[in-house]
Write a protein that holds these residues in place. Structure first.
Motif, PDB file in Angstrom:
ATOM      1  N   PRO A 226      40.768  77.647 -32.922  1.00  0.00           N
ATOM      2  CA  PRO A 226      41.909  77.321 -33.795  1.00  0.00           C
ATOM      3  C   PRO A 226      41.525  77.438 -35.270  1.00  0.00           C
ATOM      4  N   ILE A 227      42.470  77.958 -36.053  1.00  0.00           N
ATOM      5  CA  ILE A 227      42.257  78.075 -37.495  1.00  0.00           C
ATOM      6  C   ILE A 227      42.474  76.724 -38.164  1.00  0.00           C
ATOM      7  N   VAL A 228      43.411  75.953 -37.633  1.00  0.00           N
ATOM      8  CA  VAL A 228      43.789  74.658 -38.211  1.00  0.00           C
ATOM      9  C   VAL A 228      43.866  73.618 -37.095  1.00  0.00           C
ATOM     10  N   ASP A 229      43.978  72.361 -37.490  1.00  0.00           N
ATOM     11  CA  ASP A 229      44.198  71.284 -36.523  1.00  0.00           C
ATOM     12  C   ASP A 229      45.369  70.427 -37.008  1.00  0.00           C
ATOM     13  N   HIS A 230      46.569  70.775 -36.518  1.00  0.00           N
ATOM     14  CA  HIS A 230      47.769  70.066 -36.954  1.00  0.00           C
ATOM     15  C   HIS A 230      47.832  68.638 -36.414  1.00  0.00           C
ATOM     16  N   THR A 231      47.069  68.347 -35.365  1.00  0.00           N
ATOM     17  CA  THR A 231      47.117  66.990 -34.811  1.00  0.00           C
ATOM     18  C   THR A 231      46.603  65.955 -35.804  1.00  0.00           C
TER      19      THR A 231
END
Length: 411
Positions: free
Chosen positions: A402-407
């Motif tokens: 994953p590029i980001v972690d929105h959680t």
């Protein structure tokens, strides 16, 4: 333009045993907004996506709705323009009071709508493929229920080098989706042992590609990677064939979608194309896929029932599945109103499914961190005027960190 569907199970609900306020609450419709590309360059995609979503809603409402509540659909036309899409998204939420928003096949529109979704705290499910949508242009309210460019290119790069060629010229349309394809192909083809000799960007709607291609597709090149669709695709393959009729070609995701390859003839003969859903039923002849095609009105060859015209299959499976992702998210979280959006989002983060009529593309999941679907791919090839599957790419080949972690983002 606004379209409203209210396919009712209100009679069924009125016979229920829930008294007073609970009964009234059960009858309150769930409102879904759709930013569809009904006009402009992506109109064929807008038509097929809207028809598919209508079929999904018809199935849902006939089977009792979602948590006993009917579902209404509000549709706004993006005109295939990012600025218009953002305005229409806001209208759907603020004027039509929709609870969720879906669609736009345009990465430009999806990127424009993403910050509006966050501002208005409204879950958004676009059907566009730019990597940035599940990357730095996304947020906790945005889900990408279709494969993105990074998955597609990573998944096929090794196969392309081993089976098509090592030295490549990239030809892409000059906007967000094309840029993503250029960036990802350059990286992953190199990692697979290949080389990019040239990269050419051509404005959307260009009818004569020869001035852009002149001197770029040399004899040293083994193959061309083409990221274009619709009329741009037709102009591109015609002019690439005029320059190098012998060169091999690989199309980006759904480049062949709704194209009459037999009519196009030599410019596409032998061409390969990435896809996440096969054009012909024979390539994935499951009970779930047969039922899905029947419900949306598409025959085994990918033609629309009743008209006989080629149906744009690009990501319409993703819009169909999105309706059932929303349904599962509501039912799993106990969602009742917009105040429950955080619970809904948490329920969809990490959601998994098996192939069924509701999820005809196959087994899959929504990765919690970046809200990106995890699924496999196919490589199709034009052979003697028809399209066949040349290879199947497993999900293990398409997966990347994953590029980001929105959680970690607050609601």
């Amino acid at each position: 333009m606004r379209t409203v569907i209210a396919l009712g199970c209100t009679l069924l609900l009125s016979l229920g045993a829930m008294p007073g306020k609970a009964s009234a609450e059960a009858k309150e419709p769930i409102r879904i907004g759709m930013v569809a590309d009904k006009t402009g360059g992506l109109a064929a995609y807008g038509y097929s996506h809207e028809k598919t979503v209508r079929a999904a809603l018809d199935k849902i409402n006939k089977e009792g709705g979602i948590s006993g509540r009917p579902v209404e659909l509000y549709v706004e036309d993006t005109e295939s323009k990012p600025a218009v899409g953002g305005v229409k998204f806001r209208k759907l939420v603020e004027s039509n009071k929709v609870d969720f928003v879906i669609d736009s096949n345009s990465s430009g529109v999806a990127v424009a709508c993403a910050p509006v979704a966050k501002e208005l705290k409204t879950p958004y499910f676009p059907s566009a493929g730019a990597t940035e949508i599940s990357g730095d242009k996304g947020n906790r309210y945005v889900f990408q229920p279709c494969t993105n460019v990074r998955q597609e290119i990573k998944g096929v790069a090794r196969w392309a080098v081993e089976n098509i060629g090592k030295k490549w010229v990239l030809v892409v349309v000059n906007y967000a989706w094309g840029w993503s394809n250029q960036e990802e192909f350059t990286q992953y083809i190199k990692e697979a042992g290949g080389q990019v000799l040239e990269a050419v960007r051509v404005p959307l709607g260009t009818s004569d590609w020869l001035p852009y291609l002149k001197g770029k597709i040399t004899q040293e090149a083994d193959a061309v990677f083409l990221a274009a669709f619709g009329s741009d695709f037709l102009s591109a393959v015609r002019d690439i064939h005029a320059i190098r009729p012998d060169i091999k070609k690989l199309g980006a995701l759904y480049a062949l979608s709704a194209q009459d390859v037999a009519k196009i003839g030599d410019p596409v003969e032998g061409m390969y194309c990435i896809t996440s859903y096969p054009t012909y039923l024979a390539a994935m002849d499951t009970e779930a896929n047969r039922s899905f095609r029947g419900l949306i009105g598409v025959d085994p060859e990918g033609k629309e029932l009743g008209t006989g015209t080629r149906f744009v299959l690009a990501y319409n499976w993703a819009m169909w599945q999105t309706m059932f992702i929303i349904k599962q998210g509501i039912e799993k979280s106990g969602w009742k109103s917009r105040a429950d959006h955080p619970k809904f989002i948490q329920a969809v983060e990490g959601l998994q499914w098996k192939q069924s009529v509701e999820f005809p593309q196959g087994d899959g999941s929504i990765r919690a961190q970046d809200h990106l679907i995890q699924t496999g791919l196919y490589i199709e090839q034009v052979t003697k005027g028809t399209i066949r599957v040349a290879a199947k790419i497993p999900v293990s080949e398409t997966t990347y960190p994953p590029i980001v972690d929105h959680t970690k983002e607050a609601f």
